[in-house]
Design an enzyme around this catalytic site. Structure first.
Site, PDB file in Angstrom:
ATOM      1  N   CYS A   1      40.234  35.124  33.947  1.00 47.20           N
ATOM      2  CA  CYS A   1      39.186  36.083  33.233  1.00 47.20           C
ATOM      3  C   CYS A   1      37.993  35.190  32.929  1.00 47.20           C
ATOM      4  CB  CYS A   1      39.640  36.796  31.937  1.00 47.20           C
ATOM      5  SG  CYS A   1      40.012  35.872  30.718  1.00 47.20           S
TER       6      CYS A   1
ATOM      7  N   CYS B   1      30.292  43.656  32.980  1.00 49.24           N
ATOM      8  CA  CYS B   1      30.247  43.676  34.315  1.00 49.24           C
ATOM      9  C   CYS B   1      31.700  43.814  34.960  1.00 49.24           C
ATOM     10  CB  CYS B   1      29.947  42.086  35.121  1.00 49.24           C
ATOM     11  SG  CYS B   1      31.066  40.920  34.778  1.00 49.24           S
TER      12      CYS B   1
ATOM     13  N   CYS C   1      34.355  35.548  34.873  1.00 51.10           N
ATOM     14  CA  CYS C   1      33.111  35.886  34.251  1.00 51.10           C
ATOM     15  C   CYS C   1      32.022  35.219  34.681  1.00 51.10           C
ATOM     16  CB  CYS C   1      33.320  35.493  32.509  1.00 51.10           C
ATOM     17  SG  CYS C   1      31.938  36.118  31.625  1.00 51.10           S
TER      18      CYS C   1
ATOM     19  N   CYS D   1      38.650   7.326  59.051  1.00 50.16           N
ATOM     20  CA  CYS D   1      37.662   8.203  60.052  1.00 50.16           C
ATOM     21  C   CYS D   1      38.937   9.172  60.986  1.00 50.16           C
ATOM     22  CB  CYS D   1      36.965   7.413  61.043  1.00 50.16           C
ATOM     23  SG  CYS D   1      36.066   8.372  62.093  1.00 50.16           S
TER      24      CYS D   1
ATOM     25  N   CYS E   1      41.997  40.713  36.015  1.00 51.57           N
ATOM     26  CA  CYS E   1      43.547  40.627  35.298  1.00 51.57           C
ATOM     27  C   CYS E   1      44.226  41.762  35.594  1.00 51.57           C
ATOM     28  CB  CYS E   1      43.052  40.714  33.680  1.00 51.57           C
ATOM     29  SG  CYS E   1      44.372  40.232  32.773  1.00 51.57           S
TER      30      CYS E   1
END
Lengths: 430, 465
Positions: free
Chosen positions: A388, A348, A392, A137, A355
């Protein structure tokens, strides 16, 4: 359908899904509802010495995703704020009514042996299946010398564990804090103290977000705030790593692990188990969706097991551990290159800009006479970093394709580019 | 008013308040919750197709991200920076063939595009700016005349004012706004939005509008040319094309735009003349606006007649759908042949000839039919107002087809005279296109004046030397 029953450090459970020690397991009412919903067990919310802890308002806050889905969750609640007596009576009754379900009792007390020696027989008398030592905790309790304050000192972990093994016959599960540099140290200490298992992770110190008008973080308690314990989906990667660290540490190898941290569906559970967890504990997902999620978790897990031909959980527990290694043993000659499926590509341009701006300029934006964009991987430039694929939005559109380099396995310890290569021994197994 | 020719007709049955209900927002605004959900669907594409296709160069991905991040003012200013009439464009743009058609989420696997038009409207409607977001540059001392207070003229004036120039707009009508004020269906621009937008635009300062000023009437281009450093013509297309039939000026036959203008300006919709059976000829957005509005006023039978098929209509599928939803009957492959008149010489219907494409050639088939109607509305396209063009200097402007020729800097063949919007050749006759023309022309004017001043300064230096 595959059999989901397990035996975890001697405790039999009808399925590997337990509710973690937290608000959902604070009283009989909730625990009974959980058992009715199908949970295999619960870790009863941490008991301590009387007088019971006192909580503040408000107590929870969240880190949200783009669609206001809760990515992470944080709380500043203390251990149970109900008396020891009422908790013990309820545990006794529930265990009597639900003999096939696991009840582990979470405990937190100051580091004085007498206190532990006094409480353990009371817990044992409830008929509970085991105890879990709350050394994790991160808020409120450490200031009083308990919780993470103990979990961060391996000597204390070992000491308290040993007291519990001395004064009780119940299996002892030591719950570890992630608020530590190397989780292996307290795990080793727990084992040295005689722990039957470890469970991890507890919550992580965190501040989720702020109210920029009031200039105060959440959760707000009368105009001020404090760090809370972070949990939920966002902590899963941290928890998985810590589970793996313990699973593959030669000093703790084979020590049963109860995996905790951001488990919200069957796949999360399977991942924790593949990295060495014999059972899993769930909390945040139940708090956000209710107990009924265990239904989909059980169904998903057993269907996946059927597909894979696993007839019992033990067949895949720990199966990914041997494939988790140190960086230096990774194959330097392995090579993947991104591939864009043009049929799936929605153009898109996210892979391209990611990249181009931040990686290796290995995606080309081709513009035809009609102005139509096409994105293509420049194979010679691609280092196979996955960025990439990650950016995507279309799952499966960009894949990382292994290349045949024609070169044999060679890790960094063997790599002639490593100035210290000769000094590093090649391990027997990888 | 031009709809005098309908004055013998009855009025709508319903009272004004009830009628007004039929002309409320066709596409209701997004609330904050819906805007949050919708904006989260945007993928923030790089080199985003929606932005590429926007005729006014609005950075769509950027403003949507700003909406999602709770920066509504940032979103609004991002839109207005490129398109000062971004609020009306959000309402009247055929987004279904522009940004939303280009949205990557239109891909087969993605379902449906982000509701870009509604998000743009959300940003503009919900901005809360303390002051006008654009400051005027230091004064250039130049004065430019703009003819026409429609989208092209207003956009040009605003940008010129922003660049530090003073502008006088000459507008023939009582109000500013052009098409937005007079020519768009009432349910597309509700709550006097066109006027509010003009007020906002003018708040930049440096723009004076003179109403009741008609080129070719009380205003001469020659005078403007002499009195101002430059002139921008945003004339629009004020005149309706003719059918070329006898009886075209009979009571009951009029241009759709005139009725639409009257409807837009009516304080009391129940006082409009309303034919119970109407024919609308044409297939553009004006034809649809006309047909739907008259239907909503309570006409019993509205028939839109078009000489070709649905696919050839210039009204988008979305517009055609609105017409269908409003019970407008559509007759395709038919062309007007004869205006049918009653004994009193008023319209009683029209005879049409069926058309077809035979061996690749479009033409009448010789087969005819009649549609009875109390009124016929022409919506077969607009052309430049003859009055404007009758101006002696305007007459000499080089034409490109039936429009004014301009180069890529919106210069006409006369030095110092520029033109843009629907009155020039390039473009799609869209509000958003007109706004872009005005903006680009303003930059061209500003640059031309600046280089002229610079070369004059150079020349005077040489002289002094």
């Amino acid at each position: 359908m595959a059999d989901l029953s397990i035996e975890f450090c001697g405790i039999k459970s009808i399925n590997p899904f337990w509710l973690a020690s937290a608000p959902p397991t604070d009283k009989a009412y909730n625990v009974v509802r959980a058992f009715e919903a199908g949970w295999g067990g619960v870790v009863w919310k941490t008991l301590g010495e009387d007088p019971a802890a006192v909580n503040v308002s408000s107590r929870y806050s969240a880190h949200y995703g783009k669609n206001r889905e809760v990515l992470g969750f944080n709380n500043i609640e203390l251990i149970t704020d109900r008396s020891l007596d009422i908790n013990l009576r309820e545990i006794t009754q529930v265990k009597k009514d639900w003999p096939d379900r696991v009840i582990i009792v979470s405990l937190m007390l100051p580091c004085e042996e007498k206190l532990w020696a006094d409480i353990l027989p009371l817990v044992e008398a409830t008929g509970a299946d085991g105890i879990e030592l709350n050394f994790g905790c991160p808020h409120g309790m450490p200031e009083r010398g308990m919780g993470a304050a103990v979990g961060q000192v391996p000597e204390y972990v070992e000491m308290v564990t040993r007291w519990c093994k001395t004064h009780s016959k119940l299996p002892v599960i030591v719950k570890l804090t992630p608020n530590i540099t190397d989780v292996r140290a307290p795990a080793r200490a727990a084992k040295a103290g005689g722990a039957d298992a470890v469970s991890l992770i507890n919550t992580i110190n965190s501040i989720t977000h702020l109210d920029l008008d009031q200039m105060v973080a959440f959760p707000i308690v009368g105009g001020a705030s404090t760090h809370g314990g972070y949990c939920g989906s966002a902590v899963k990667p941290i928890a998985l790593n810590m589970v793996a660290e313990i699973a593959r540490d030669p000093a703790t190898k084979g020590l049963p692990i109860s995996g905790i941290g951001g488990i919200g569906n069957w796949r999360d559970a399977a991942e924790f188990m593949a990295l060495g967890s014999g059972c899993v504990q769930v909390c945040t997902a139940a708090m956000l969706h209710g107990f009924r999620i265990v239904e989909e978790m059980k169904d998903g897990l057993s269907r996946w097991m059927d597909e894979k031909g696993y007839t019992s959980v033990s067949q895949f527990v720990g199966k990914a551990v041997p494939n988790t290694t140190d960086w230096k043993y990774l194959n330097m000659n392995y090579q993947v290159i991104a591939h864009i499926n043009q049929d799936d590509c929605i153009k898109c341009g996210r892979c391209y800009v990611a990249c181009e701006d931040t990686s290796h300029q290995s995606i080309a934006q081709l513009i035809d006479a009609a102005g139509v964009r096409t994105y293509e991987v420049i194979k010679e430039e691609c280092v196979g970093c996955n960025l990439c694929e990650i950016t995507c939005p279309v799952q499966g559109c960009i894949t990382m394709v292994p290349q045949d380099t024609g070169k044999p396995y060679m890790n960094w310890t063997q790599d002639p580019r490593n100035p210290g290569a000769e000094n590093v021994k090649v391990p027997e197994t990888v | 008013m031009m709809i005098e020719s309908l004055k013998y007709m009855p009025h709508p049955k319903e009272a004004n308040a009830a009628l007004a209900e039929h002309f409320t927002d066709l596409a209701p605004a997004l609330n904050a919750r819906k805007a949050a959900i919708e904006s989260s669907r945007c993928l923030y594409c790089y080199d985003a197709p929606c932005t590429r296709i926007c005729p006014s160069d609005i950075d769509v991905a950027s403003f949507i991200r700003n909406i999602h991040d709770g920066n509504i003012n940032g979103a609004a200013v991002g839109i207005l920076k490129q398109n000062i009439l971004g609020g009306s464009c959000a309402r009247v743009c055929p987004t279904e063939i522009l940004c939303e058609d280009a949205c990557v989420r239109n891909h087969d696997a993605e379902g449906q595009p982000v509701k870009i038009g509604l998000l743009q409207r959300y940003a503009i409607d919900n901005m809360s700016l303390d002051e006008h977001p654009f400051k005027r540059f230091p004064s250039t001392g130049k004065k430019i005349a703009v003819v026409g207070a429609g989208p092209a003229g207003l956009s040009c004036a605003h940008r010129l004012a922003m660049l530090g120039n003073d502008v006088v707009i000459y507008e023939s009508r009582e109000k500013s706004g052009g098409l937005n004020e007079y020519g768009i269906a009432k349910y597309k621009l509700t709550d006097n939005f066109a006027q509010k937008e003009v007020d906002f635009l003018l708040a930049i300062g440096g723009i004076e509008i003179r109403h009741g000023q008609t080129l070719g009437g009380n205003v001469r281009l020659k005078d403007l040319h002499a009195q101002f450093d430059a002139v921008f013509l945003g004339l629009g297309l004020g005149a309706s094309k003719q059918l070329g039939l006898t009886g075209e000026d009979a009571p009951g036959l009029l241009a759709a735009v005139d009725y639409i203008a009257a409807l837009r300006q009516a304080d009391d919709l129940s006082q409009l003349p309303l034919p119970s059976r109407a024919i609308v000829i044409g297939a553009g957005n004006t034809a649809i606006d006309m047909a739907v509005q008259i239907q909503r006023l309570g006409a019993e039978e509205v028939t839109l007649v078009y000489r070709r098929g649905f696919e050839a209509m210039s009204a988008t599928e979305h517009e055609q759908h609105i017409a269908k939803e409003n019970q407008v009957r559509m007759r395709i492959w038919a062309q007007p042949q004869q205006v049918l008149l009653d004994e009193a010489g008023r319209v009683r219907g029209m005879r049409f000839e069926k058309t077809a494409i035979v061996d690749g050639r479009f033409g009448g088939t010789g087969e005819t039919f009649e549609i009875a109607a109390d009124a016929i509305f022409k919506a077969i396209g607009q052309s430049m107002d003859q009055t404007s063009i009758s101006d002696p200097l305007a007459k000499t402007l080089k034409r490109d087809g039936d429009k004014i020729y301009v180069d890529d800097q919106f210069r006409t063949v006369l030095p110092g005279i520029y033109a843009g919007g629907d009155c020039v050749a390039p473009g799609q006759d869209l509000t958003v296109q007109a706004v872009q023309h005005g903006k680009l022309a303003a930059h061209a004017i500003h640059e031309d004046l600046k280089s002229m001043t610079a070369s004059m300064t150079e020349a005077s230096k040489v002289e002094a030397a």
